[in-house]
Motif scaffolding. Structure first.
Motif, short mmCIF file in Angstrom:
data_model
loop_
_atom_site.label_atom_id
_atom_site.label_comp_id
_atom_site.label_asym_id
_atom_site.label_seq_id
_atom_site.Cartn_x
_atom_site.Cartn_y
_atom_site.Cartn_z
N LEU A 158 -0.65 9.24 -16.33
CA LEU A 158 0.43 9.94 -15.61
C LEU A 158 -0.05 10.65 -14.35
CD1 LEU A 158 2.48 11.52 -18.54
CD2 LEU A 158 3.02 9.50 -17.21
N GLY A 159 -1.33 10.96 -14.26
CA GLY A 159 -1.84 11.72 -13.13
C GLY A 159 -1.83 10.92 -11.84
N ARG A 160 -1.91 11.64 -10.73
CA ARG A 160 -1.94 10.99 -9.42
C ARG A 160 -2.71 11.89 -8.48
NH1 ARG A 160 0.49 6.94 -6.78
NH2 ARG A 160 0.96 7.14 -4.57
N SER A 161 -3.69 11.31 -7.77
CA SER A 161 -4.52 12.12 -6.88
C SER A 161 -3.77 12.43 -5.59
CB SER A 161 -5.82 11.38 -6.54
OG SER A 161 -5.56 10.30 -5.67
N ILE A 162 -4.15 13.54 -4.97
CA ILE A 162 -3.52 13.92 -3.71
C ILE A 162 -3.84 12.91 -2.61
CG2 ILE A 162 -5.44 15.39 -2.95
CD1 ILE A 162 -3.33 17.32 -1.84
N ALA A 163 -4.98 12.21 -2.75
CA ALA A 163 -5.36 11.21 -1.75
C ALA A 163 -4.42 10.01 -1.74
CB ALA A 163 -6.79 10.74 -2.00
N SER A 164 -3.69 9.78 -2.84
CA SER A 164 -2.76 8.66 -2.91
C SER A 164 -1.43 8.97 -2.24
CB SER A 164 -2.50 8.29 -4.37
OG SER A 164 -3.71 7.99 -5.03
N SER A 165 -1.21 10.24 -1.92
CA SER A 165 0.09 10.64 -1.35
C SER A 165 -0.07 11.55 -0.15
CB SER A 165 0.94 11.34 -2.41
OG SER A 165 1.14 10.52 -3.54
N SER A 166 -1.26 11.63 0.39
CA SER A 166 -1.49 12.56 1.49
C SER A 166 -0.83 12.07 2.78
CB SER A 166 -2.99 12.73 1.72
OG SER A 166 -3.24 13.71 2.68
N LEU A 167 -0.10 12.97 3.44
CA LEU A 167 0.60 12.59 4.66
C LEU A 167 -0.35 12.44 5.84
CD1 LEU A 167 3.74 14.93 4.37
CD2 LEU A 167 3.58 12.50 3.81
N VAL A 168 -1.43 13.23 5.85
CA VAL A 168 -2.39 13.18 6.95
C VAL A 168 -3.78 12.95 6.37
CG1 VAL A 168 -3.36 14.42 8.91
CG2 VAL A 168 -0.98 14.80 8.26
N THR A 169 -4.51 11.99 6.92
CA THR A 169 -5.84 11.69 6.44
C THR A 169 -6.81 11.58 7.62
OG1 THR A 169 -5.44 9.30 6.50
CG2 THR A 169 -4.99 10.43 4.43
N VAL A 170 -8.09 11.60 7.30
CA VAL A 170 -9.14 11.42 8.29
C VAL A 170 -9.57 9.96 8.25
CG1 VAL A 170 -11.42 12.12 9.04
CG2 VAL A 170 -9.88 13.80 8.00
N GLY A 171 -9.41 9.24 9.36
CA GLY A 171 -9.76 7.83 9.39
C GLY A 171 -8.75 6.99 8.62
N SER A 172 -9.08 5.74 8.42
CA SER A 172 -8.18 4.82 7.71
C SER A 172 -8.26 5.06 6.21
CB SER A 172 -8.56 3.37 8.02
OG SER A 172 -8.44 3.12 9.40
N ASN A 173 -7.11 5.36 5.61
CA ASN A 173 -7.05 5.57 4.17
C ASN A 173 -6.39 4.34 3.54
OD1 ASN A 173 -7.04 6.61 1.62
ND2 ASN A 173 -5.41 8.09 1.99
N ASP A 174 -7.11 3.22 3.60
CA ASP A 174 -6.51 1.96 3.16
C ASP A 174 -7.27 1.33 1.99
OD1 ASP A 174 -8.79 1.29 4.48
OD2 ASP A 174 -7.79 0.30 6.16
N ARG A 175 -8.17 2.09 1.35
CA ARG A 175 -8.94 1.55 0.22
C ARG A 175 -8.27 1.94 -1.09
NH1 ARG A 175 -15.05 2.64 2.75
NH2 ARG A 175 -14.71 1.29 4.57
N LEU A 176 -7.03 1.47 -1.25
CA LEU A 176 -6.20 1.78 -2.40
C LEU A 176 -6.21 0.63 -3.39
CD1 LEU A 176 -3.29 3.22 -0.27
CD2 LEU A 176 -4.63 4.57 -1.88
N THR A 177 -5.94 0.96 -4.66
CA THR A 177 -6.06 -0.01 -5.75
C THR A 177 -4.77 -0.09 -6.54
OG1 THR A 177 -8.42 0.44 -5.95
CG2 THR A 177 -7.35 -0.59 -7.83
N ASN A 178 -4.34 -1.34 -6.82
CA ASN A 178 -3.31 -1.56 -7.82
C ASN A 178 -3.94 -1.44 -9.20
OD1 ASN A 178 -0.87 -2.19 -6.35
ND2 ASN A 178 -1.82 -4.12 -5.74
N ILE A 179 -3.39 -0.59 -10.04
CA ILE A 179 -3.96 -0.38 -11.36
C ILE A 179 -2.89 -0.55 -12.43
CG2 ILE A 179 -3.63 2.14 -11.09
CD1 ILE A 179 -6.06 2.50 -12.96
N ASN A 180 -3.22 -1.33 -13.45
CA ASN A 180 -2.38 -1.48 -14.64
C ASN A 180 -3.23 -1.05 -15.82
OD1 ASN A 180 -0.62 -2.14 -16.65
ND2 ASN A 180 -0.29 -4.26 -16.00
N LEU A 181 -2.97 0.15 -16.33
CA LEU A 181 -3.84 0.77 -17.33
C LEU A 181 -3.07 1.05 -18.61
CD1 LEU A 181 -6.46 2.32 -18.18
CD2 LEU A 181 -5.45 4.34 -17.07
N SER A 182 -3.65 0.62 -19.74
CA SER A 182 -3.10 0.94 -21.07
C SER A 182 -4.19 1.63 -21.87
CB SER A 182 -2.65 -0.33 -21.80
OG SER A 182 -1.62 -0.98 -21.09
N THR A 183 -3.82 2.69 -22.57
CA THR A 183 -4.80 3.45 -23.35
C THR A 183 -4.27 3.78 -24.74
OG1 THR A 183 -3.99 5.62 -22.62
CG2 THR A 183 -5.65 4.54 -21.24
#
Length: 831
Positions: A537-562
């Protein structure tokens, strides 16, 4: 701190009068306020000291006709009191015509030589471990505690305001504070009665709670948790006293002679014991100090009575006053035992005299001491259940006998007032608004569901563009034995729905056996933590930050079951065992690749990782305190250490899992209170992966491309700049709490706080793992030649809410696009 805002924002909403009340201001001949002047009722030991602005308030249950005002270098004055209530006095002190020797001894930077107050202090230090319950092999006593919150500085304008229209009946219980003289309205009261047992030989103590009574907010454990953290126990003989997560120098501290001035003021009999009166006040402004006085016995050198009041210039936010007093009982010629402990805190957005606020008051009374009753060690290992329903259902007969100090009329009236208040729709509206703002959830009582959290509704990242999210959770009460929670999200750029849901079930309350599981399909910024995420359920601030330093394009599609089990066989020691299955793929393949060499693939390369892991984790948090007994408990304190040992086994082939590997990880986080020099937070992390795994399963040194200061990350590293399979990181961050800035005259009045930090990371990456991964757009390098390090200088408490950090990169400056310098910041309400 959020709990404080809940209490302050929401609960911002006498009939017994003492015999003598007096208040006003003390000034010198030029009209300047005289700070720390001594005021005492004539022929008594009841007194107070003026604050930084020369103001004072004093009251007594007895009738007095005169006060005596004195201060070093000024003539002592006796001021007659024509009435029982005398407010707004202005008393002018005249400088003494003759400079006495004592003036030289006690003013300015105080000489320790030939000062009788210092000589008495030395004897207190020598005897401090010989007083109280520690003097006996075993001890027990009864403890009664009442905690109250009041809205203060009530005036006619407030009573007639639209805010309280229809709620005027609340003001029927107004009274005045005996400490500040301000009017207040009680609105919350909690009582508890317990019996405490201790053995100094076994070094064990236990407290059996026998009764607990709440005045109306029994469902709000956030308030209770805040109160528990705020009013933690303290020992006046310790060198430093911790309040609001800060260390105040005790007036009885061995370092006190460098912090306070002491004056031997008086001596008299108290309870047939001859006692000395010593006045103390701070040498410098803005430091975490007290002003006040104490009475000490002339033979045992045990404290008979002490009061401590935090100076208004102290570098602490949102608290205008802190007042503490303790009384000790004389058992015999050599034993003084704590009888009564009282603490008042005035929470306010402003430290101005007339600003409105909320009083938080705790009164603890101790009685029925007994000693040297021997019990087996097993007795101290079996604690009572503080959440036993019978404890909360004690009748009036129980409380009549349990109250070691009777409720006064305004305290008794709280119960009736709140019963009426709950029936008023306007009050419920206020309660709902503040509850939503504090928790982030909208309560739907008839369905037992909360909607939210509202703070995650909107987001933005390079893969999804603008993103919206809506969620809900089951909520029957704060002690639910099970909870379901989930959310749905949609990205307007990728035009895809995402989701997450989880469930937690408390199977056994005694061992806290919890079954949990869930699934999450979303976009996330991995690499912000050295440990793999199992949070659905958690989500990092880096995944939704409006302003970043440099290109913030190293994002991952994740399908996680625990799916996992957790238990707590011993207090603060948890064991977790679980399995997870994750699918990882790049969310922006043109900019960031998770490809790896795969001989079974028709192209020889696979772009998606499928992995099943089994993980065992040991978590030890000595000193951690919690409240509640449901599947989700609230933490009370944050000054405990955290040790985590984790073993992960990746299994190839099961559920088409791709890799077989093992990973061992250890982390240790420890806050350190360095006396009056502030708070140091240290974190050490170690890890090693055995076997060959691709980039998606390697350990990434946590970078930070956001503008927010995130602890345990490296703000001058880009995401995935360093990748390892063996690593060690260390983070050190020290907050001086303004101790240095308070010595600089130009900065002193701003109450700024200085923060310094040092971070380091070392790691290795095997040739086999480099060869296995096939990313075409990022280099795979580890800081193996030398330790990568950074350092930071920060300024906190800007406008009381802002912190700015200036971050410097120490080495690896030749890396592509290496950031030598960066500025990050954070907002927050901190004391």
């Amino acid at each position: 701190m959020k709990r404080f805002l809940v209490v302050f924002s929401f609960l911002s909403f006498f009939s017994v009068f003492s015999q003598t009340k007096v208040g006003g201001i003390i000034v010198d001949e030029s009209g300047q306020p005289v700070a720390f002047a001594n005021i005492i009722f004539k022929d008594s030991y009841e007194g107070t000291i003026t604050n930084d602005n020369g103001r004072f308030y004093l009251e007594s249950d007895d009738t007095y006709e005169t006060i005596v005002v004195s201060f070093i270098g000024y003539e002592t004055k006796e001021i007659p009191l024509p009435q029982k209530v005398n407010y707004d006095l202005e008393i002018v002190l005249n400088e003494t015509a003759e400079q006495l020797k004592e003036v030289v001894v006690y003013t300015g930077k105080q000489s320790k030589k030939d000062n009788p107050a210092i000589e008495i202090l030395k004897k207190i230090w020598a005897k401090k471990r010989e007083n109280g319950v520690r003097k006996f092999k075993q001890y027990q006593y009864d403890k009664y505690e009442k905690i109250e919150f009041d809205l203060n500085t009530i005036d006619s304008a407030m009573i007639k305001s639209k805010l309280f229209k229809g709620l005027e009946f609340m003001f029927d219980n107004l009274d005045t504070s005996r400490v500040t003289g301000k009017t207040y309205l009680p609105f919350f009261l909690n009582e508890s009665f317990s019996r405490v047992y201790g053995d100094n030989q076994f070094q064990r103590e236990k407290e059996d709670v026998l009764g607990n009574k709440n005045s109306g907010f029994e469902g709000n454990q956030a308030i209770t948790a805040f109160v528990e953290d705020l009013y933690s126990d303290y020992d006046i003989y310790n060198n430093y006293l911790k309040f609001f997560d800060k260390s105040f120098t005790s007036p009885l501290s061995k370092t006190g002679v460098d912090t306070y001035n002491y004056v031997l003021s008086d001596s008299t009999y108290i309870d047939d014991k001859w006692c000395y009166n010593i006045i103390y006040y701070p040498r410098r402004k803005n430091e975490l100090t007290f002003k006040g006085d104490f009475w000490v016995n002339d033979t045992t050198y045990a404290i008979k009575k002490i009061n401590m009041q935090v100076t208004k210039s102290a570098n602490i936010n949102w608290v205008k006053e802190i007042y503490i007093e303790q009384d000790f009982d004389v058992v015999n010629d050599s034993v003084f035992l704590l009888k009564r402990d009282y603490m008042l805190s005035d929470f306010s957005f402003s430290k101005k005299e007339k600003s409105k606020g909320v009083y938080g008051k705790r009164t603890t009374v101790y009685d029925n001491y007994a000693f040297d009753i021997k019990r087996q060690e097993e007795f101290y290992k079996t604690a009572s259940d503080p959440y036993d329903p019978r404890i909360f259902r004690r009748d009036s007969t129980f409380w009549k006998n349990a109250r070691l100090e009777s409720l006064n009329d305004d305290e008794s009236g709280i119960f009736k007032m709140l019963d009426t208040l709950k029936t008023v729709p306007k009050f419920k509206t206020y309660y709902d608004i503040v509850s939503i703002l504090s928790s982030g959830y909208v309560e739907i009582d008839k369905w037992n569901i909360d909607l939210g959290d509202i703070y995650s509704t909107f987001g933005f990242n390079d893969a999804e563009g603008t993103r919206i999210r809506a969620g809900a959770r089951t909520y029957f009460g704060q002690n639910d034995t099970w909870r379901l929670e989930g959310y749905m999200a949609y990205g307007f750029s990728d035009r895809k729905f995402k989701h997450g849901f989880s469930g937690k079930f408390l199977l056994d309350r005694k061992t806290r056996l919890i079954l949990s599981g869930g699934n999450r399909r979303d976009i996330e910024q991995l690499g912000l933590s050295l440990t793999s995420t199992n949070d659905v359920l958690g989500r990092s601030i880096a995944s939704s930050s409006l302003v970043t330093v440099g290109s913030n394009d190293r994002l991952t599609n994740i399908n996680l079951s625990t799916l996992g089990l957790e238990m707590e066989p011993v207090k603060n020691f948890r064991i977790r065992f679980g399995g997870s299955f994750r699918t990882l793929g790049s969310a922006l393949p043109d900019a960031f690749s998770l490809d790896y060499v795969d001989a079974d693939s028709p192209t020889g390369v696979s772009s998606e990782v499928k992995q099943f892991d089994l993980t065992s984790t040991l978590i030890y948090t000595p000193g951690k305190r919690t409240i509640g007994y449901g599947v989700e408990r609230l933490n009370i304190n944050d000054n405990h250490s955290t040790l985590v040992l984790s073993y992960t086994k990746g299994i190839e082939g099961f559920l088409e899992s791709d890799f077989d590997y093992e990973r061992l990880q250890f982390s240790y986080k420890q806050p350190w209170q360095i006396g009056g020099f502030g708070r140091l937070t240290s974190s050490l992390e170690l890890g090693k992966t055995f076997g060959e795994v691709p980039l998606g399963l390697l350990s990434v040194v946590p970078g930070n491309q956001t503008l927010f200061s995130l602890y345990n990350t490296f703000p001058n590293l880009d995401f995935y700049e360093f990748v390892t399979d063996t690593y060690a990181t260390l983070h050190l961050e020290h907050n001086f709490n303004g101790r240095l800035f308070s010595r600089v005259p130009l900065l002193r009045k701003f109450n700024l706080r200085e923060i310094v930090a040092l971070r380091g990371a070392w790691g290795q990456l095997s040739d086999e793992n480099i060869a296995l991964s096939a990313p075409t757009n990022i280099p795979l390098i580890a800081p193996d030649e030398k330790i990568y390090w950074e350092y930071s200088f920060g300024v906190g408490n800007i406008f009381k809410i802002l912190r700015i950090d200036f971050n410097f990169r120490g080495n690896y400056l030749d890396n592509p696009d290496a950031r030598r310098f960066g500025i990050t910041g954070t907002f927050g309400f901190n004391f």
